[in-house]
Motif scaffolding. Structure first.
Motif, PDB file in Angstrom:
ATOM      1  N   ASP A 127       0.517   1.204   2.900  1.00  0.00           N
ATOM      2  CA  ASP A 127       1.267   2.201   2.140  1.00  0.00           C
ATOM      3  C   ASP A 127       2.031   3.050   3.147  1.00  0.00           C
ATOM      4  O   ASP A 127       1.427   3.698   4.007  1.00  0.00           O
ATOM      5  CB  ASP A 127       0.288   3.045   1.321  1.00  0.00           C
ATOM      6  CG  ASP A 127       0.885   3.620   0.058  1.00  0.00           C
ATOM      7  OD1 ASP A 127       1.973   3.176  -0.350  1.00  0.00           O
ATOM      8  OD2 ASP A 127       0.244   4.509  -0.534  1.00  0.00           O
ATOM      9  N   ARG A 186       7.209  -3.415  -3.868  1.00  0.00           N
ATOM     10  CA  ARG A 186       6.248  -4.070  -2.969  1.00  0.00           C
ATOM     11  C   ARG A 186       6.988  -5.183  -2.246  1.00  0.00           C
ATOM     12  O   ARG A 186       7.707  -5.956  -2.875  1.00  0.00           O
ATOM     13  CB  ARG A 186       5.086  -4.705  -3.728  1.00  0.00           C
ATOM     14  CG  ARG A 186       4.182  -3.719  -4.380  1.00  0.00           C
ATOM     15  CD  ARG A 186       3.080  -4.450  -5.166  1.00  0.00           C
ATOM     16  NE  ARG A 186       2.135  -3.486  -5.696  1.00  0.00           N
ATOM     17  CZ  ARG A 186       1.007  -3.132  -5.111  1.00  0.00           C
ATOM     18  NH1 ARG A 186       0.658  -3.690  -3.965  1.00  0.00           N
ATOM     19  NH2 ARG A 186       0.212  -2.239  -5.644  1.00  0.00           N
ATOM     20  N   ASP A 195       6.549  -8.119   1.195  1.00  0.00           N
ATOM     21  CA  ASP A 195       5.684  -8.725   2.202  1.00  0.00           C
ATOM     22  C   ASP A 195       6.226  -8.438   3.589  1.00  0.00           C
ATOM     23  O   ASP A 195       7.440  -8.458   3.817  1.00  0.00           O
ATOM     24  CB  ASP A 195       5.604 -10.239   1.994  1.00  0.00           C
ATOM     25  CG  ASP A 195       4.902 -10.599   0.703  1.00  0.00           C
ATOM     26  OD1 ASP A 195       3.999  -9.841   0.274  1.00  0.00           O
ATOM     27  OD2 ASP A 195       5.247 -11.647   0.104  1.00  0.00           O
ATOM     28  N   ASN A 238      -5.020  -6.120   1.811  1.00  0.00           N
ATOM     29  CA  ASN A 238      -4.097  -6.006   2.941  1.00  0.00           C
ATOM     30  C   ASN A 238      -2.821  -5.237   2.599  1.00  0.00           C
ATOM     31  O   ASN A 238      -1.732  -5.632   2.960  1.00  0.00           O
ATOM     32  CB  ASN A 238      -3.764  -7.404   3.467  1.00  0.00           C
ATOM     33  CG  ASN A 238      -3.053  -8.260   2.433  1.00  0.00           C
ATOM     34  OD1 ASN A 238      -3.168  -8.030   1.238  1.00  0.00           O
ATOM     35  ND2 ASN A 238      -2.318  -9.243   2.906  1.00  0.00           N
ATOM     36  N   VAL A 239      -2.975  -4.106   1.940  1.00  0.00           N
ATOM     37  CA  VAL A 239      -1.838  -3.262   1.572  1.00  0.00           C
ATOM     38  C   VAL A 239      -1.605  -2.215   2.655  1.00  0.00           C
ATOM     39  O   VAL A 239      -2.550  -1.609   3.157  1.00  0.00           O
ATOM     40  CB  VAL A 239      -2.077  -2.573   0.212  1.00  0.00           C
ATOM     41  CG1 VAL A 239      -0.962  -1.590  -0.112  1.00  0.00           C
ATOM     42  CG2 VAL A 239      -2.215  -3.612  -0.889  1.00  0.00           C
ATOM     43  N   VAL A 269       0.765  -8.564   5.377  1.00  0.00           N
ATOM     44  CA  VAL A 269       0.444  -7.402   4.555  1.00  0.00           C
ATOM     45  C   VAL A 269       1.460  -7.276   3.419  1.00  0.00           C
ATOM     46  O   VAL A 269       2.531  -7.864   3.466  1.00  0.00           O
ATOM     47  CB  VAL A 269       0.437  -6.091   5.375  1.00  0.00           C
ATOM     48  CG1 VAL A 269      -0.672  -6.099   6.415  1.00  0.00           C
ATOM     49  CG2 VAL A 269       1.785  -5.825   6.023  1.00  0.00           C
ATOM     50  N   GLU A 270       1.070  -6.493   2.441  1.00  0.00           N
ATOM     51  CA  GLU A 270       1.971  -6.146   1.351  1.00  0.00           C
ATOM     52  C   GLU A 270       2.267  -4.655   1.484  1.00  0.00           C
ATOM     53  O   GLU A 270       1.345  -3.840   1.529  1.00  0.00           O
ATOM     54  CB  GLU A 270       1.298  -6.453   0.016  1.00  0.00           C
ATOM     55  CG  GLU A 270       2.183  -6.195  -1.168  1.00  0.00           C
ATOM     56  CD  GLU A 270       1.496  -6.580  -2.466  1.00  0.00           C
ATOM     57  OE1 GLU A 270       2.187  -7.100  -3.346  1.00  0.00           O
ATOM     58  OE2 GLU A 270       0.284  -6.334  -2.612  1.00  0.00           O
ATOM     59  N   CYS A 271       3.538  -4.296   1.578  1.00  0.00           N
ATOM     60  CA  CYS A 271       3.930  -2.903   1.779  1.00  0.00           C
ATOM     61  C   CYS A 271       4.285  -2.231   0.455  1.00  0.00           C
ATOM     62  O   CYS A 271       4.966  -2.808  -0.384  1.00  0.00           O
ATOM     63  CB  CYS A 271       5.134  -2.816   2.706  1.00  0.00           C
ATOM     64  SG  CYS A 271       4.788  -3.367   4.373  1.00  0.00           S
ATOM     65  N   THR A 272       3.813  -1.016   0.325  1.00  0.00           N
ATOM     66  CA  THR A 272       4.198  -0.121  -0.757  1.00  0.00           C
ATOM     67  C   THR A 272       4.604   1.185  -0.083  1.00  0.00           C
ATOM     68  O   THR A 272       4.576   1.287   1.143  1.00  0.00           O
ATOM     69  CB  THR A 272       3.024   0.123  -1.731  1.00  0.00           C
ATOM     70  OG1 THR A 272       1.922   0.688  -1.000  1.00  0.00           O
ATOM     71  CG2 THR A 272       2.586  -1.172  -2.398  1.00  0.00           C
ATOM     72  N   MET A 282      -3.847   2.664   5.126  1.00  0.00           N
ATOM     73  CA  MET A 282      -4.446   1.349   4.939  1.00  0.00           C
ATOM     74  C   MET A 282      -5.857   1.535   4.417  1.00  0.00           C
ATOM     75  O   MET A 282      -6.515   2.533   4.725  1.00  0.00           O
ATOM     76  CB  MET A 282      -4.464   0.571   6.262  1.00  0.00           C
ATOM     77  CG  MET A 282      -3.088   0.174   6.759  1.00  0.00           C
ATOM     78  SD  MET A 282      -3.090  -0.622   8.400  1.00  0.00           S
ATOM     79  CE  MET A 282      -3.898  -2.172   8.029  1.00  0.00           C
ATOM     80  N   ASN A 283      -6.328   0.577   3.651  1.00  0.00           N
ATOM     81  CA  ASN A 283      -7.677   0.585   3.116  1.00  0.00           C
ATOM     82  C   ASN A 283      -8.696   0.631   4.255  1.00  0.00           C
ATOM     83  O   ASN A 283      -8.590  -0.132   5.209  1.00  0.00           O
ATOM     84  CB  ASN A 283      -7.863  -0.670   2.248  1.00  0.00           C
ATOM     85  CG  ASN A 283      -9.273  -0.837   1.775  1.00  0.00           C
ATOM     86  OD1 ASN A 283     -10.113  -1.344   2.509  1.00  0.00           O
ATOM     87  ND2 ASN A 283      -9.530  -0.424   0.553  1.00  0.00           N
ATOM     88  N   PHE A 301      -6.166   1.740  -2.859  1.00  0.00           N
ATOM     89  CA  PHE A 301      -5.776   0.334  -2.972  1.00  0.00           C
ATOM     90  C   PHE A 301      -6.755  -0.554  -2.209  1.00  0.00           C
ATOM     91  O   PHE A 301      -7.474  -0.097  -1.348  1.00  0.00           O
ATOM     92  CB  PHE A 301      -4.341   0.132  -2.456  1.00  0.00           C
ATOM     93  CG  PHE A 301      -4.025   0.907  -1.221  1.00  0.00           C
ATOM     94  CD1 PHE A 301      -3.423   2.142  -1.305  1.00  0.00           C
ATOM     95  CD2 PHE A 301      -4.359   0.424   0.041  1.00  0.00           C
ATOM     96  CE1 PHE A 301      -3.153   2.876  -0.166  1.00  0.00           C
ATOM     97  CE2 PHE A 301      -4.084   1.143   1.182  1.00  0.00           C
ATOM     98  CZ  PHE A 301      -3.485   2.384   1.077  1.00  0.00           C
TER      99      PHE A 301
END
Length: 124
Positions: A90, A112, A114, A87-88, A22-25, A48-49, A84
């Motif tokens: 937040d 951001r 990983d 695979n984000v 995933v990519e974290c914000t 998450m989306n 978003f």
């Protein structure tokens, strides 16, 4: 009350198995409840989306184990969603966030980063 964490997969829930990249914000308080009608809380709430969660076969309310550089960052609840895509993850932060912890320090510095997650479900 005792809560047992059970993997939603039949595979063993050992480190590095069932990992999802995933990519974290991060996001700050808005004053609104989450989509699961909870008050967001630091070190608990992530967004998450909806489609990403659904495609994985999970739901909002499930628990996530977050890993950064092969180290457990913590356990989080999928309590919110956002605009978003993909695979984000937040991560909710507030004025109690320790920005000196490596995960949060890197997150703030780069915006951001990983990471990897395992999705589990609380039973009990």
């Amino acid at each position: 009350m005792t809560v047992t964490i059970q993997a939603k997969s039949e595979q063993n829930l050992s480190p590095y198995s069932n990992m999802i990249d995933v990519e974290c914000t991060y996001y700050y308080p808005t004053g609104n409840l989450t989509c699961t009608q909870t008050v967001p809380m630091h070190k608990r709430t992530i967004a998450m989306n909806k489609q990403f969660v659904k495609n994985l076969g999970f739901t909002h309310g499930d628990t996530v184990i977050m890993y950064y550089d092969k180290q457990i960052v913590g356990y989080y609840e999928i309590e919110d969603t956002g605009a978003f895509k993909g695979n984000v993850v937040d991560i909710f932060v507030d004025d109690t966030t320790d920005w000196n912890e490596r995960f949060y320090k890197d997150l703030k510095q780069y915006g951001r980063i990983d990471a990897e997650i395992q999705i589990v479900k609380a039973v009990g």
